[in-house]
Design a protein around this motif. Sequence first.
Motif, PDB file in Angstrom:
ATOM      1  N   ILE A 122       0.855  -1.192   0.000  1.00 33.02           N
ATOM      2  CA  ILE A 122       0.000   0.000   0.000  1.00 33.02           C
ATOM      3  C   ILE A 122       0.885   1.233   0.000  1.00 33.02           C
ATOM      4  CG2 ILE A 122      -1.608   1.358   1.406  1.00 33.02           C
ATOM      5  CD1 ILE A 122      -2.928  -1.268   2.202  1.00 33.02           C
ATOM      6  N   ALA A 123       0.536   2.170  -0.896  1.00 34.34           N
ATOM      7  CA  ALA A 123       1.266   3.432  -1.017  1.00 34.34           C
ATOM      8  C   ALA A 123       0.312   4.590  -0.780  1.00 34.34           C
ATOM      9  CB  ALA A 123       1.889   3.552  -2.410  1.00 34.34           C
ATOM     10  N   THR A 124       0.818   5.645  -0.171  1.00 32.91           N
ATOM     11  CA  THR A 124       0.022   6.861   0.003  1.00 32.91           C
ATOM     12  C   THR A 124       0.947   8.001   0.397  1.00 32.91           C
ATOM     13  OG1 THR A 124      -2.061   7.724   0.925  1.00 32.91           O
ATOM     14  CG2 THR A 124      -0.539   6.686   2.485  1.00 32.91           C
ATOM     15  N   GLY A 125       0.406   9.225   0.364  1.00 32.59           N
ATOM     16  CA  GLY A 125       1.195  10.347   0.878  1.00 32.59           C
ATOM     17  C   GLY A 125       1.213  11.597   0.046  1.00 32.59           C
ATOM     18  N   GLU A 126       0.672  11.578  -1.183  1.00 32.47           N
ATOM     19  CA  GLU A 126       0.774  12.782  -2.013  1.00 32.47           C
ATOM     20  C   GLU A 126      -0.045  13.935  -1.460  1.00 32.47           C
ATOM     21  OE1 GLU A 126      -2.103  12.501  -5.765  1.00 32.47           O
ATOM     22  OE2 GLU A 126      -1.052  10.613  -5.413  1.00 32.47           O
ATOM     23  N   ARG A 127      -1.063  13.630  -0.630  1.00 32.34           N
ATOM     24  CA  ARG A 127      -1.859  14.688  -0.005  1.00 32.34           C
ATOM     25  C   ARG A 127      -1.624  14.731   1.502  1.00 32.34           C
ATOM     26  NH1 ARG A 127      -7.580  14.181  -3.293  1.00 32.34           N
ATOM     27  NH2 ARG A 127      -6.976  11.970  -3.559  1.00 32.34           N
ATOM     28  N   MET A 128      -0.382  14.458   1.872  1.00 31.42           N
ATOM     29  CA  MET A 128       0.066  14.614   3.251  1.00 31.42           C
ATOM     30  C   MET A 128       1.268  15.554   3.213  1.00 31.42           C
ATOM     31  SD  MET A 128      -0.395  10.570   4.114  1.00 31.42           S
ATOM     32  CE  MET A 128       0.277  10.588   5.763  1.00 31.42           C
ATOM     33  N   PHE A 129       1.335  16.496   4.144  1.00 32.00           N
ATOM     34  CA  PHE A 129       2.161  17.680   3.914  1.00 32.00           C
ATOM     35  C   PHE A 129       3.295  17.914   4.909  1.00 32.00           C
ATOM     36  CE2 PHE A 129      -2.252  18.477   2.505  1.00 32.00           C
ATOM     37  CZ  PHE A 129      -2.009  18.354   1.151  1.00 32.00           C
ATOM     38  N   SER A 130       3.459  17.034   5.878  1.00 32.45           N
ATOM     39  CA  SER A 130       4.552  17.230   6.838  1.00 32.45           C
ATOM     40  C   SER A 130       4.841  15.913   7.533  1.00 32.45           C
ATOM     41  CB  SER A 130       4.172  18.274   7.894  1.00 32.45           C
ATOM     42  OG  SER A 130       3.193  17.730   8.785  1.00 32.45           O
ATOM     43  N   ARG A 131       5.934  15.871   8.275  1.00 33.50           N
ATOM     44  CA  ARG A 131       6.278  14.633   8.996  1.00 33.50           C
ATOM     45  C   ARG A 131       5.217  14.307  10.044  1.00 33.50           C
ATOM     46  NH1 ARG A 131      10.669  18.196  12.183  1.00 33.50           N
ATOM     47  NH2 ARG A 131      10.303  19.495  10.353  1.00 33.50           N
ATOM     48  N   TRP A 132       4.524  15.324  10.543  1.00 40.88           N
ATOM     49  CA  TRP A 132       3.475  15.079  11.533  1.00 40.88           C
ATOM     50  C   TRP A 132       2.275  14.386  10.879  1.00 40.88           C
ATOM     51  CZ3 TRP A 132       6.150  19.784  11.206  1.00 40.88           C
ATOM     52  CH2 TRP A 132       7.116  19.949  12.207  1.00 40.88           C
ATOM     53  N   ASP A 133       1.986  14.701   9.615  1.00 40.82           N
ATOM     54  CA  ASP A 133       0.912  14.008   8.898  1.00 40.82           C
ATOM     55  C   ASP A 133       1.244  12.534   8.708  1.00 40.82           C
ATOM     56  OD1 ASP A 133      -0.434  16.394   8.686  1.00 40.82           O
ATOM     57  OD2 ASP A 133      -0.025  16.700   6.558  1.00 40.82           O
ATOM     58  N   PHE A 134       2.529  12.219   8.554  1.00 39.38           N
ATOM     59  CA  PHE A 134       2.930  10.841   8.275  1.00 39.38           C
ATOM     60  C   PHE A 134       3.058   9.977   9.535  1.00 39.38           C
ATOM     61  CE2 PHE A 134       4.054  12.708   4.222  1.00 39.38           C
ATOM     62  CZ  PHE A 134       3.863  11.671   3.321  1.00 39.38           C
ATOM     63  N   ILE A 176       5.742   5.328   0.912  1.00 39.08           N
ATOM     64  CA  ILE A 176       5.218   6.688   1.095  1.00 39.08           C
ATOM     65  C   ILE A 176       5.590   7.535  -0.108  1.00 39.08           C
ATOM     66  CG2 ILE A 176       5.052   6.738   3.598  1.00 39.08           C
ATOM     67  CD1 ILE A 176       7.816   8.380   3.354  1.00 39.08           C
ATOM     68  N   GLN A 177       4.697   8.486  -0.418  1.00 38.38           N
ATOM     69  CA  GLN A 177       4.824   9.274  -1.637  1.00 38.38           C
ATOM     70  C   GLN A 177       4.680  10.770  -1.358  1.00 38.38           C
ATOM     71  OE1 GLN A 177       1.534   7.025  -3.363  1.00 38.38           O
ATOM     72  NE2 GLN A 177       2.906   6.287  -4.948  1.00 38.38           N
ATOM     73  N   PRO A 178       5.510  11.327  -0.482  1.00 32.22           N
ATOM     74  CA  PRO A 178       5.434  12.778  -0.277  1.00 32.22           C
ATOM     75  C   PRO A 178       5.817  13.506  -1.559  1.00 32.22           C
ATOM     76  CG  PRO A 178       7.428  11.896   0.714  1.00 32.22           C
ATOM     77  CD  PRO A 178       6.616  10.719   0.267  1.00 32.22           C
ATOM     78  N   ASP A 179       5.251  14.680  -1.746  1.00 33.85           N
ATOM     79  CA  ASP A 179       5.501  15.488  -2.940  1.00 33.85           C
ATOM     80  C   ASP A 179       6.462  16.613  -2.569  1.00 33.85           C
ATOM     81  OD1 ASP A 179       5.142  17.622  -4.948  1.00 33.85           O
ATOM     82  OD2 ASP A 179       3.543  16.338  -5.743  1.00 33.85           O
ATOM     83  N   LEU A 180       7.557  16.716  -3.293  1.00 37.30           N
ATOM     84  CA  LEU A 180       8.589  17.712  -2.974  1.00 37.30           C
ATOM     85  C   LEU A 180       8.104  19.135  -3.163  1.00 37.30           C
ATOM     86  CD1 LEU A 180      11.677  17.234  -2.089  1.00 37.30           C
ATOM     87  CD2 LEU A 180      10.405  15.208  -2.815  1.00 37.30           C
ATOM     88  N   SER A 181       6.996  19.346  -3.892  1.00 37.46           N
ATOM     89  CA  SER A 181       6.435  20.686  -4.032  1.00 37.46           C
ATOM     90  C   SER A 181       5.246  20.926  -3.112  1.00 37.46           C
ATOM     91  CB  SER A 181       6.015  20.943  -5.487  1.00 37.46           C
ATOM     92  OG  SER A 181       7.144  21.258  -6.285  1.00 37.46           O
ATOM     93  N   HIS A 182       4.865  19.937  -2.328  1.00 38.48           N
ATOM     94  CA  HIS A 182       3.735  20.086  -1.411  1.00 38.48           C
ATOM     95  C   HIS A 182       4.118  19.849   0.045  1.00 38.48           C
ATOM     96  CE1 HIS A 182       1.500  20.358  -4.996  1.00 38.48           C
ATOM     97  NE2 HIS A 182       1.143  19.105  -5.149  1.00 38.48           N
TER      98      HIS A 182
END
Length: 384
Positions: A233-245, A257-263
């Motif tokens: 399972i992958a997620t994270g493009e609409r999560m915005f900080s380490r606290w969200d994760f 995890i898929q954080p976005d470098l511009s978000h």
Amino acid sequence: MSRITDYELFEVPPRWLFLRIETSDGVVGWGEPVVEGRSKTVATAVEELMDNYLLGEPVNPIEDHWQTMYRGGFYRGGPVLMSAIAGIDQALWDAKGKQLGAPVYELLGGAARDRIEVYQWIGGDRPSEVAEEARQKIDEGFSALKMNATEEVERVDDPATVADAVDRLRQVREAVGDEVDIGVDFHGRVTKPMAKRLAKALEPYEPMFIEEPVLPEQNDALPDIAAHTTIPIATGERMFSRWDFKEVFENGAVDVIQPDLSHAGGITEVKKIAAMAEAYDVALAPHCPLGPVALASCIQVDACSPNAVIQEQSLNIHYNETSDVLDYLADPSVFDYEDGYVSVPDGPGLGIEINEEHVREQAEKSVDWHNPVWRHEDGSVAEW
């Protein structure tokens, strides 16, 4: 001591926002602060941060700048503020690397790899004719693909909807064989009960991961969904900080995890998120359906993150109808893909050279991209 003396914002097609900062010694740094479809809102946030905190300040203390931009305001987080911080952070790292004559990854501890695998999108928003497109992309040299799983999905949908999704993945798997990874993006379009049904049904065709099986607001459902499948399972493009994760790391349901470098706060923050993920044995695959500055920033973090596994990129993605990633680069060869991989650039800063003249020309055009609003058959709003 080099100081931040000026900045400019450029809204450019297809749906991007570029930030140019200039320093007292003439160095230019580039960032990409944008929320797709909310570029004007984010531009205002960038102006507030630059004018209130950064103009006249030295370039070097990037961590302190990040803390000031984030903690200097009483209200924190969210897509707009974190995307504004992200683009500024990218530009600061680009400028600092250029001043020191080193790639950003060297400033973050040095490379853990020489190259990173990339995947290519197939099928568009409403996936169709995916098998033939999959063959074409593999023939072009890509070794991994990603596709949307479905169109609109009702809260509790019929068996035909599940069968259609399975059939699409089956066609792609049969077209490309077992040595090609296929990511399947649920895009937050799917409710918890349908996510469980789809995951079980897709499992025989072994996707690389299922992405955003539910919206981030429903992340508490991920352990239950994970219990119904062996698919990562992958997620994270609409999560915005380490606290969200924090929650998804602690509940153990997410594998990628898929954080976005511009978000998600830029290079400074995503490097920290990646390190947190490593401690939980979670892989990193940054989200990036964006432009060249965002992609260059992703690759810098991929380069020095041992748990990075693959990189999204948007060349020829269905959104890029008027301009594409390479159009804004003075030397597009920096993103040459070979055997499904992109090499880590070794130039200073972000390792790319923006074609500033082209940026200024494109910024004269009218840009007004917004994602479509989809509706179910009963007229109610559906997730896009």
